[in-house]
Design an enzyme around this catalytic site. Sequence first.
Site, short mmCIF file in Angstrom:
data_model
loop_
_atom_site.label_atom_id
_atom_site.label_comp_id
_atom_site.label_asym_id
_atom_site.label_seq_id
_atom_site.Cartn_x
_atom_site.Cartn_y
_atom_site.Cartn_z
N GLU A 103 -5.06 30.12 2.56
CA GLU A 103 -6.46 29.78 2.77
C GLU A 103 -7.01 30.28 4.10
O GLU A 103 -8.20 30.61 4.19
CB GLU A 103 -6.64 28.26 2.68
N SER A 364 17.57 -29.49 -14.07
CA SER A 364 18.76 -29.97 -13.34
C SER A 364 19.05 -29.19 -12.06
O SER A 364 20.10 -29.39 -11.45
CB SER A 364 19.99 -29.88 -14.25
#
Length: 709
Positions: A103, A364
């Site tokens: 680029e 329990s």
Amino acid sequence: MSDAAAGPREWVPSPWIRRLTLAGFSLFVLLAAGSVQLSSMVGEAAGSLPPTPDVATLPVSAAVTDRNGQLLRAFTTRDGRWRLPVDRETVDPRYLDMLIAYEDRGFAGHHGIAWSSMARAAGQFVGAGGRVVSGGSTLTMQVARLVEGQPTRNLWGKLRQMVHADRLEQDLTKDEIIDLYLTLAPFGGNIEGVRAASLAYFGKEPGRLTTAEAALLVALPQSPEARRPDRDPEAARRSRDMVLDRLVAMGALPAEEALAAKDDPVPLVRREFPMFAPHLAEQAVKAQPEKREVALTIDRRLQEALERLAAGRARIVDPKVSIAIVAADIGTGDILASVGSAGLFATQSAGYVDMTTAIRSPGSTLKPLIYGLAFELGLAHPESLIEDRPTAFGAYVPVNFDGFSRGTVTIHDALTESLNIPAVVVLDAVGPARLVSRLRRAHADPRLPVNTAPSLAVGLGGVGITLRDLVATYAAIGNGGEPVTLHDGIVPAPEAGLAAPVLDPVAAWYVADILADVPPPLNGSPGRIAYKTGTSYGYRDAWAIGFDGKTVVGVWVGRPDGEPVPGLSGIVGAAPILFEAFDRLGDRRAPLPRAPSGAIIASNSELPTPLRRFRHPDEDMVARDAAPEIAYPGDGVDVDLGLATGFASPLMVKVRNGVPPFTYFANGAPIGRPDFARQNLWDPDGPGYVTLSVVDAAGRGDTVTVFLN
């Protein structure tokens, strides 16, 4: 985006010459095109520019990461875009090199505008009769366009972009400009930024990319919609290969590497973004809405494994059943995994409800703490004997899960077999208020009915509690009785300080040693972990919580709406998941701790006399020589045995107190004399009133009259 300038480092004019040249160049281009307008003046362009963005405060998707920085879940921005926080340090250098080479080769040296490229673009513009052929855009100019969100395929737009690029170069460093590009570059649809693109198309972070992947990410922003691989994979492939070819021609990439990269397939679908620990991630974002990235204590690998485990097990049980799992480090309190449901989008099981924080009955699972308190108070030892026989506490008459009594047992066996009656007897001795207080020391938050004091029912599940609470409680037991503050990263972990212990070290070790002997489920091996199961009243909740020397894991199974699940129990529904969860811990496994100083390891006969048998402080309540009472059926009740249907069930007669063996009578006739059992089955001849009697070995008895039908 247009092609970038190529070539050696060029001369860079001084700022005042640059501005004069920019204005003169713009005027030249406009005159050549025959369209000079006042609006094209550089001063007007500069005066209307938006503020220079700060990449640190740029609106991005909220990202929630795990303890190692791996993405757990992300959320779109307010305008529905996936734009994840990213910077050059977290991106593969290969991609950055390819991006700049393709680029903008002069990026490091120019001040926003590549003058040679602009001259070429101007010549092409004039030669094409006022049509833009190439823009000569640098990366800085591309960032300017992305910041403004305006098209540049016209002269005014290009001029404005140049002026804006000049401003960006003055206000930002090169690294900051690159970070803006990495964050804002479009990649098709609502995907912005290289991190979101890498996750969407490759399913991974951009930290390590192949040559083919990097080339595709370079190519896509130039024409993101036309080149989307999920829409047009052939166009995506051509653009990727074009990037590879140009990089080879520029000498920026070896030809053989480019050739190999061309053989890699392009992705055909857009992947879903990660969504691990979705409930916790959502809580994190709501708690810290201003943060761009929230790091949790979660371990993504373990979280993913346990989420798959929960989803798979839930499919087997029932589509309306959900599963929650919490795993935590005992030493630090870090929550390593938090599975709130069997699937966020499981509609039948209300997957959106986080069951790790839902208040449920613990069944329990509080029994270990009950016995731990007895050990700490010097009332018992694991090998102490205790009576498992029907015992009344006023109107409260607990019974064992299976309805049977075992007679005289050790506390070790009472806990490993999860017998209810001995647990309530011990709780009555240590006090339910003390149990609730110790739960709070463990940083649990037990919920009692409004305006009620703790009762004996708490010991068998008569209290509301969350999975996180239970995990914290068991973490304390595994930590030698010292409380462990669980935390997940949503709020800072509290500073360590003095805190009252949940149990003393010896009592905590006794409990852990007993729980290590609890028989495992079919998919488990004995002794690997210390664990306990629980089942709430009506088969609504199944629990299994366990720990080894390093990690504690809790599992809940049930329906979020609280409806019963017939046959559901802790040992069948939750324990197998618990053991599979420990299998997925990997190198986190550690053996259980050794006995601390002061622990008594002895058989019952070797214990000091006061510890050989558990003795309730109020022996009159549970005295072994109390007269027998018929616990069931009660005097004057109607009992439906189905006698009128021809398919009658036998009548179960149960006895509490007294000394076995017992002789049972119906209307004066003996109906049974079992050796030590405290219940007897009898098949009546037909419906009607019957008088039931029982006589113990000492000749004491009790009588009730009931109506059978």
